[in-house]
Design a protein around this motif. Structure first.
Motif, PDB file in Angstrom:
ATOM      1  N   LEU A 259      42.201  41.436  42.210  1.00 58.35           N
ATOM      2  CA  LEU A 259      41.440  41.132  43.423  1.00 58.35           C
ATOM      3  C   LEU A 259      40.460  40.004  43.145  1.00 58.35           C
ATOM      4  N   ASN A 260      40.437  39.000  44.039  1.00 60.16           N
ATOM      5  CA  ASN A 260      39.495  37.904  43.780  1.00 60.16           C
ATOM      6  C   ASN A 260      38.201  38.016  44.570  1.00 60.16           C
ATOM      7  N   ALA A 261      38.216  38.785  45.663  1.00 59.11           N
ATOM      8  CA  ALA A 261      36.959  38.939  46.402  1.00 59.11           C
ATOM      9  C   ALA A 261      36.884  40.335  46.990  1.00 59.11           C
ATOM     10  N   GLY A 262      35.721  40.919  46.934  1.00 60.22           N
ATOM     11  CA  GLY A 262      35.556  42.270  47.467  1.00 60.22           C
ATOM     12  C   GLY A 262      34.329  42.877  46.857  1.00 60.22           C
ATOM     13  N   GLU A 263      34.270  44.178  46.947  1.00 61.17           N
ATOM     14  CA  GLU A 263      33.096  44.855  46.422  1.00 61.17           C
ATOM     15  C   GLU A 263      33.512  46.164  45.785  1.00 61.17           C
ATOM     16  N   ILE A 264      32.804  46.532  44.747  1.00 60.33           N
ATOM     17  CA  ILE A 264      33.112  47.830  44.123  1.00 60.33           C
ATOM     18  C   ILE A 264      31.847  48.677  43.997  1.00 60.33           C
ATOM     19  N   ARG A 265      32.060  49.977  43.951  1.00 60.90           N
ATOM     20  CA  ARG A 265      30.960  50.881  43.593  1.00 60.90           C
ATOM     21  C   ARG A 265      31.550  52.064  42.848  1.00 60.90           C
ATOM     22  N   LYS A 266      30.674  52.753  42.145  1.00 59.94           N
ATOM     23  CA  LYS A 266      31.133  53.906  41.351  1.00 59.94           C
ATOM     24  C   LYS A 266      31.724  54.970  42.267  1.00 59.94           C
ATOM     25  N   ALA A 267      32.841  55.554  41.835  1.00 65.20           N
ATOM     26  CA  ALA A 267      33.460  56.610  42.662  1.00 65.20           C
ATOM     27  C   ALA A 267      32.715  57.915  42.442  1.00 65.20           C
TER      28      ALA A 267
END
Ligand code: BTN
Length: 267
Positions: A259-267
């Motif tokens: 993935l080149n763009a997006g957002e993540i957070r801890k599950a």
């Protein structure tokens, strides 16, 4: 911002040689892009005390009350193909981390008590809360980067208790850590000096060790994450950062994705 003080303290040759200061501006990134189109040179810096339309990633707005934090954009003209944009931006996050580390070492008696880390793609965190965001915007010409604007929003003097409720739990400011205000002029000079110091060698080495260096400070690798993209949300495991700076993860269904763009957070 005291521009005379900045000019006096600045030890760089190129970065900040052309320095534009606005008491107020829509967005330092937008202004720098405009200057880039008009032919401004590499190292041009745009600085403000207040943004009327401060831009965050993913079309968000960037919160910063007047005169408290660092809102600055720098114009780069890297001799790179467009595939390098993400990696260059990761390099900028590495540099912000280094400036924060230096600053904490010199200003805090309890540096060891704090963790400075990176969150993909280019958030800088102290004690797992966001202290700085970076927004890169480019002007491309065929396959090449004609201009790359790197915008830094660094929370220096707005205590978290004065932040909007939506970001209170996930944000921090240097003043919360140090218990005293940060000299914005000095902090900016430190940032520009490190940028200049690293940029030439980064260009020469084709950003060779950037991903490796970035990964050293990312605690999320190997962890379960929730990934948000314009297409929706899914959970998976953070596996790696590829050579372009993209997120590599495995979905819970076992599919490997990049993935080149997006957002993540801890599950
Ligand atoms: C993010 O969403 O994490 C990126 C935030 C970047 C904010 C900075 S503030 C200076 C520059 N000008 C802008 O309009 N945005 C960037």
């Amino acid at each position: 911002m005291n521009i005379d003080q900045i000019k006096q303290k600045l030890q760089t040759n190129i970065f900040g040689d052309k320095l534009f200061y606005y008491e107020e501006v829509d967005s330092t990134n937008a202004r720098t892009l405009q200057l880039a189109r008009e032919g401004a040179p590499e190292g041009t810096v745009v600085l403000t005390d207040f943004q009327k339309k401060g831009k965050g990633r993913l079309n968000r707005t960037w919160f910063a009350p007047k005169g408290e934090n660092l809102l600055v954009s720098v114009l780069l003209r890297p001799e790179q193909e467009i595939t390098a944009v993400q990696k260059i931006t990761l390099a900028m996050a590495n540099i912000v981390l280094e400036v924060l580390d230096k600053h904490l070492k010199s200003e805090s008696k309890t540096r060891e008590a704090h963790t400075i880390s990176l969150k993909w793609p280019n958030d800088v965190l102290i004690d797992h809360k966001k202290v700085a965001g970076i927004l890169s915007e480019s002007i491309l010409k065929e396959k090449h980067i004609e201009a790359l604007v790197i915008g830094f929003g660094i929370n220096l003097n707005t205590p978290v208790k004065q932040m909007p409720d939506e970001i209170k739990a996930t944000t921090i400011s240097l003043i919360d850590i140090l218990g005293k205000p940060v000299n914005r002029e000095r902090f900016l000079c430190e940032l520009l000096l490190l940028l200049e110091k690293h940029y030439t060698s980064l260009e020469r080495s084709n950003y060779k060790n950037v991903v490796k260096q970035w990964k050293k400070h990312c605690p999320d690798i190997g962890q379960k994450i929730i990934i948000t993209t314009p297409g929706g949300q899914e959970t998976g495991t953070f596996q790696d950062i590829n050579k372009f700076g993209y997120l590599v993860y495995q979905t819970d269904d076992g599919i490997r994705k990049e993935l080149n763009a997006g957002e993540i957070r801890k599950a």
